[in-house]
Motif scaffolding. Structure first.
Motif, mmCIF file in Angstrom:
data_model
loop_
_atom_site.group_PDB
_atom_site.id
_atom_site.type_symbol
_atom_site.label_atom_id
_atom_site.label_comp_id
_atom_site.label_asym_id
_atom_site.label_seq_id
_atom_site.Cartn_x
_atom_site.Cartn_y
_atom_site.Cartn_z
ATOM 1 N N ALA A 1 0.835 -1.204 0.000
ATOM 2 C CA ALA A 1 0.000 0.000 0.000
ATOM 3 C C ALA A 1 0.870 1.255 0.000
ATOM 4 C CB ALA A 1 -0.935 -0.006 1.209
ATOM 5 N N ARG A 2 1.936 1.266 0.773
ATOM 6 C CA ARG A 2 2.806 2.448 0.825
ATOM 7 C C ARG A 2 3.571 2.619 -0.486
ATOM 8 N NH1 ARG A 2 4.685 6.255 4.444
ATOM 9 N NH2 ARG A 2 2.480 6.181 4.990
ATOM 10 N N GLN A 3 4.035 1.541 -1.076
ATOM 11 C CA GLN A 3 4.742 1.637 -2.350
ATOM 12 C C GLN A 3 3.817 2.166 -3.447
ATOM 13 O OE1 GLN A 3 6.135 -2.368 -2.872
ATOM 14 N NE2 GLN A 3 7.782 -2.162 -1.373
ATOM 15 N N TYR A 4 2.568 1.707 -3.440
ATOM 16 C CA TYR A 4 1.604 2.191 -4.435
ATOM 17 C C TYR A 4 1.333 3.680 -4.231
ATOM 18 C CZ TYR A 4 -2.745 2.582 -7.120
ATOM 19 O OH TYR A 4 -3.711 2.968 -8.026
ATOM 20 N N VAL B 1 3.432 5.857 -2.962
ATOM 21 C CA VAL B 1 4.627 6.553 -3.436
ATOM 22 C C VAL B 1 4.624 6.617 -4.968
ATOM 23 C CG1 VAL B 1 7.141 6.361 -3.658
ATOM 24 C CG2 VAL B 1 6.057 6.084 -1.418
ATOM 25 N N LEU B 2 4.261 5.524 -5.619
ATOM 26 C CA LEU B 2 4.222 5.502 -7.078
ATOM 27 C C LEU B 2 3.216 6.511 -7.623
ATOM 28 C CD1 LEU B 2 4.896 4.341 -9.843
ATOM 29 C CD2 LEU B 2 3.295 2.470 -9.387
ATOM 30 N N ARG B 3 2.051 6.616 -7.023
ATOM 31 C CA ARG B 3 1.048 7.587 -7.489
ATOM 32 C C ARG B 3 1.566 9.016 -7.346
ATOM 33 N NH1 ARG B 3 -4.911 7.271 -5.612
ATOM 34 N NH2 ARG B 3 -3.941 7.618 -3.602
ATOM 35 N N LEU B 4 2.221 9.313 -6.222
ATOM 36 C CA LEU B 4 2.740 10.665 -6.023
ATOM 37 C C LEU B 4 3.890 10.951 -6.986
ATOM 38 C CD1 LEU B 4 2.625 10.828 -2.118
ATOM 39 C CD2 LEU B 4 1.095 11.961 -3.736
ATOM 40 N N LEU B 5 4.723 9.949 -7.236
ATOM 41 C CA LEU B 5 5.805 10.095 -8.211
ATOM 42 C C LEU B 5 5.215 10.406 -9.585
ATOM 43 C CD1 LEU B 5 8.780 7.603 -8.651
ATOM 44 C CD2 LEU B 5 7.329 8.199 -10.582
ATOM 45 N N ALA B 6 4.169 9.667 -9.965
ATOM 46 C CA ALA B 6 3.537 9.860 -11.269
ATOM 47 C C ALA B 6 2.799 11.187 -11.358
ATOM 48 C CB ALA B 6 2.584 8.708 -11.567
ATOM 49 N N GLN C 1 13.210 7.225 -1.100
ATOM 50 C CA GLN C 1 14.079 6.594 -2.099
ATOM 51 C C GLN C 1 14.066 5.079 -1.958
ATOM 52 O OE1 GLN C 1 15.760 8.213 -4.745
ATOM 53 N NE2 GLN C 1 15.756 6.037 -5.332
ATOM 54 N N ASN C 2 14.024 4.591 -0.721
ATOM 55 C CA ASN C 2 13.944 3.143 -0.511
ATOM 56 C C ASN C 2 12.654 2.577 -1.109
ATOM 57 O OD1 ASN C 2 16.395 3.072 0.843
ATOM 58 N ND2 ASN C 2 15.461 3.249 2.874
ATOM 59 N N HIS C 3 11.550 3.289 -0.906
ATOM 60 C CA HIS C 3 10.273 2.841 -1.484
ATOM 61 C C HIS C 3 10.327 2.897 -3.016
ATOM 62 C CE1 HIS C 3 8.154 2.291 2.226
ATOM 63 N NE2 HIS C 3 8.232 3.565 2.586
ATOM 64 N N VAL C 4 10.912 3.968 -3.557
ATOM 65 C CA VAL C 4 11.017 4.106 -5.012
ATOM 66 C C VAL C 4 11.837 2.952 -5.590
ATOM 67 C CG1 VAL C 4 12.003 5.505 -6.872
ATOM 68 C CG2 VAL C 4 10.673 6.607 -5.060
ATOM 69 N N ASN C 5 12.950 2.621 -4.937
ATOM 70 C CA ASN C 5 13.782 1.514 -5.411
ATOM 71 C C ASN C 5 13.009 0.198 -5.387
ATOM 72 O OD1 ASN C 5 15.957 3.218 -5.807
ATOM 73 N ND2 ASN C 5 16.900 2.782 -3.820
ATOM 74 N N ALA C 6 12.191 0.008 -4.337
ATOM 75 C CA ALA C 6 11.381 -1.209 -4.238
ATOM 76 C C ALA C 6 10.332 -1.250 -5.350
ATOM 77 C CB ALA C 6 10.709 -1.284 -2.868
#
Length: 224
Positions: free
Chosen positions: A158-161, A163-168, A188-193
């Motif tokens: 859930a946290r990685q998703y 982070v991905l939405r905010l990155l996008a 950055q750790n989440h982004v790498n994951a």
């Protein structure tokens, strides 16, 4: 990955056939620090004439124009000026159009809906991100999609998703950290994951944030 410094001021072209909306965009952009509108036109024909290579750093293109469409115009402009950022505007909420872009011009495009993205901050973030070669998706539309079952995106936590939405949505790692209340290192750790789960190679010749945004589009659908 180091980002290329943006020009100052950032030169923006507006291609929008509705005069009132075009004038609103012009005013908003011209009044923003570090931005200047260098062309403002309402048709594909006028844009092709006005937007010679080197005139602008980023172009805001309405998808529906009276003598053509903004996507074909953007492809043409990008092939003449490969470093031109493109931000599409549409009333039809069709982000997945970005998945059909030719591979040679697919980086550095963004998409905002006229119906949902009324925030000045959202627009300015998307303009600057497109100019930097990143792919920015409409944050309000991203709120309406969920991972498709069986997709790589569905394998994210859930946290990685999040982070991905905010990155996008065009946020930097620092901006994501501020939004979520976590450190930039944690982001950055989440982004790498996310990159690892989605099978994205961190290749200096390609922007992995662009690849991640497009994979998000591929792996999500309307919330039921």
């Amino acid at each position: 990955m180091m980002s290329t410094p943006l020009p100052d001021p950032l030169r923006v072209a507006v291609v929008e056939d509705q005069p009132l909306f075009r004038s609103m965009l012009e005013r908003m952009l011209d009044e923003s620090t570090g931005l200047v509108v260098v062309a403002s036109v309402g048709t594909v024909t006028e844009a092709a004439r006005a937007l010679q290579p080197g005139v602008a750093d980023v172009a805001l293109l309405d998808i529906d124009l009276p003598d053509g469409n903004g996507i074909a115009l953007g492809v043409s402009l990008r092939r003449r000026q490969p470093d031109l950022g493109i931000l599409l505007l549409s009333a039809h909420d069709a982000m997945d159009l970005l998945l059909d872009l030719p591979l040679d011009v697919a980086a550095g495009w963004g998409y905002l809906s006229k119906n949902s993205s009324t925030s000045e901050e959202t627009l300015l973030t998307a303009v600057r991100a497109a100019a930097a070669g990143e792919t920015v998706l409409d944050p309000a539309l991203l709120d309406r999609v969920t991972p498709r079952a069986g997709s790589d995106v569905a394998r994210l936590t859930a946290r990685q998703y999040e982070v991905l939405r905010l990155l996008a949505s065009g946020l930097s790692n620092a901006g994501i950290g501020q939004r979520l209340g976590i450190t930039e290192k944690s982001v950055q750790n989440h982004v790498n994951a996310v990159y690892s789960t989605l099978g994205i190679d961190v290749d200096p010749a390609r922007n992995p944030r662009v690849s991640a945004a497009l994979r998000l589009l591929e792996g999500t659908g309307p919330a039921t």
